[in-house]
Design an enzyme around this catalytic site. Structure first.
Site, PDB file in Angstrom:
ATOM      1  CG  ASP A  75      -2.815  -8.439   0.656  1.00 12.84           C
ATOM      2  OD1 ASP A  75      -2.025  -8.724   1.569  1.00 12.84           O
ATOM      3  OD2 ASP A  75      -3.823  -7.713   0.825  1.00 12.84           O
ATOM      4  CG  HIS A  83      -6.372  -5.231   1.630  1.00 13.46           C
ATOM      5  ND1 HIS A  83      -5.804  -6.082   2.567  1.00 13.46           N
ATOM      6  CD2 HIS A  83      -7.513  -4.763   2.176  1.00 13.46           C
ATOM      7  CE1 HIS A  83      -6.571  -6.110   3.653  1.00 13.46           C
ATOM      8  NE2 HIS A  83      -7.622  -5.333   3.441  1.00 13.46           N
ATOM      9  CG  HIS A 133      -1.974  -1.026   1.227  1.00 12.02           C
ATOM     10  ND1 HIS A 133      -2.820  -1.232   0.163  1.00 12.02           N
ATOM     11  CD2 HIS A 133      -2.313  -1.967   2.158  1.00 12.02           C
ATOM     12  CE1 HIS A 133      -3.636  -2.246   0.441  1.00 12.02           C
ATOM     13  NE2 HIS A 133      -3.340  -2.709   1.636  1.00 12.02           N
ATOM     14  CG  ASP A 179      -4.739  -9.899   3.475  1.00 15.25           C
ATOM     15  OD1 ASP A 179      -4.407 -10.410   2.387  1.00 15.25           O
ATOM     16  OD2 ASP A 179      -4.557  -8.690   3.750  1.00 15.25           O
TER      17      ASP A 179
HETATM   18 ZN    ZN Z   1      -3.974  -7.105   2.697  1.00 21.40          ZN
END
Ligand code: ZN
Length: 308
Positions: free
Chosen positions: A164, A166, A127, A245
């Site tokens: 991931d 995200h 991120h 995740d």
């Molecule tokens: Zn993540």
């Protein structure tokens, strides 16, 4: 030759963002415990992560931003950079080892000391945008590794794979205008950080999927969308943003992958690396917050990397 390196550093335990924060040092302890319990420690080449230098970090981020982050640690307590990202006195010690792990991993696979490497590090990185720390991330570890491979080892084509839960908005921000680097990702959408779907650049193969997506749909996307694009890009190195995740048991997100899916995708990527990248894969930990499924998934992923 040991096929697979395992790179970590005790300083990665020094970063903490407050009690009950899911991105905690117990994640790395759970991975270590499971690795030993599985008997995997006998099959891996263990390395301590070096410190990433300002010069190495500044290939992915503006130097002023790097120096600002390194200087912005409190003498005690915790300082928040955004609602879910904070620094403590040890945070930057951890962050420079996390990025340094990817640097060493690239050096080890380029020198053929190992075929591939897994970096058990934190804080995560995908991120982290060029000039913005966010979402538990400070320096973009996969981006620093990819830049190192191009700058120091002369590679012309790198692929970054991100499974991931995200979207890796930081990685996209850093490489969207750099056709040397292709990114293939899958992520839950709509979901934090609410990016990755608007006018992606041609080198960004991002596949948003709804909550509840399971392994069969994931494998279809990898086969039908990722693999043709990756073969076309013909990468000389594969870097993985290994976020677990996306596991069924991880409450951080709502995807339904399980260990067998991570093994399967790792095998696909190994086959690709055999074809075009002289076997070179560098995998760096991103998310994964349910300690049991995180540790099981990482060990399954490493077994697939090491072909055990
Ligand atoms: Zn993540």
């Amino acid at each position: 030759m040991t096929a697979t390196a395992f790179i970590t550093h005790k300083d990665c335990w020094l970063h903490e963002m407050g009690p009950y924060h899911p991105e905690c040092a117990d994640r790395l302890s759970a991975i270590n415990d499971r690795l030993i319990a599985a008997g995997m420690d006998l099959f891996l080449a263990f390395h301590d992560a070096p410190v990433a230098t300002v010069e190495q970090l500044s290939r992915a981020h503006p130097q002023e931003h790097v120096e600002g982050l390194l200087a912005n640690v409190p003498e005690s307590g915790i300082r928040h950079l955004d609602p879910d990202t904070a620094v403590c006195p040890g945070s930057m010690k951890a962050a420079v080892r996390a990025a340094g792990a990817g640097i060493l991993a690239v050096d080890l696979v380029m020198s053929k000391e190992v075929e591939n490497a897994f970096c058990a590090v934190r804080p995560p990185g995908h991120h982290a945008e060029k000039a913005k720390a966010m979402g538990f991330c400070f320096f973009n570890n996969v981006a620093v590794a990819a830049h190192h491979a191009m700058a120091e080892h002369g590679l012309e084509r790198v692929a970054i794979i991100d499974f991931d839960v995200h979207h890796g908005n930081g990685t996209e921000d850093i490489f969207k205008d750099d056709p040397r680097v292709m990114m293939a990702s899958i992520f839950q959408h709509p979901f934090y950080p609410y990016s990755g779907t608007d006018n992606p650049a041609p080198n960004m193969v991002n596949v948003p999927v709804p909550a509840g997506t399971r392994g069969d749909a994931f494998r279809q996307i990898v086969t039908d969308i990722w693999m043709p694009a990756l073969r076309k890009h013909n990468p000389q190195l594969i870097v993985i943003s290994a976020g677990f995740d996306s596991h069924y048991e991880d409450d951080m997100g709502s995807l339904g992958l399980v260990e067998a899916d991570y093994v399967w995708v790792t095998e696909q990527l190994r086959a690709l690396a055999d074809e075009c990248a002289e076997k070179r894969i560098v995998s760096i930990l991103e998310g994964g917050y349910a300690l049991s499924s995180l540790a099981r998934s990482v060990v399954s992923h490493i077994k697939a990397l090491a072909d055990i």
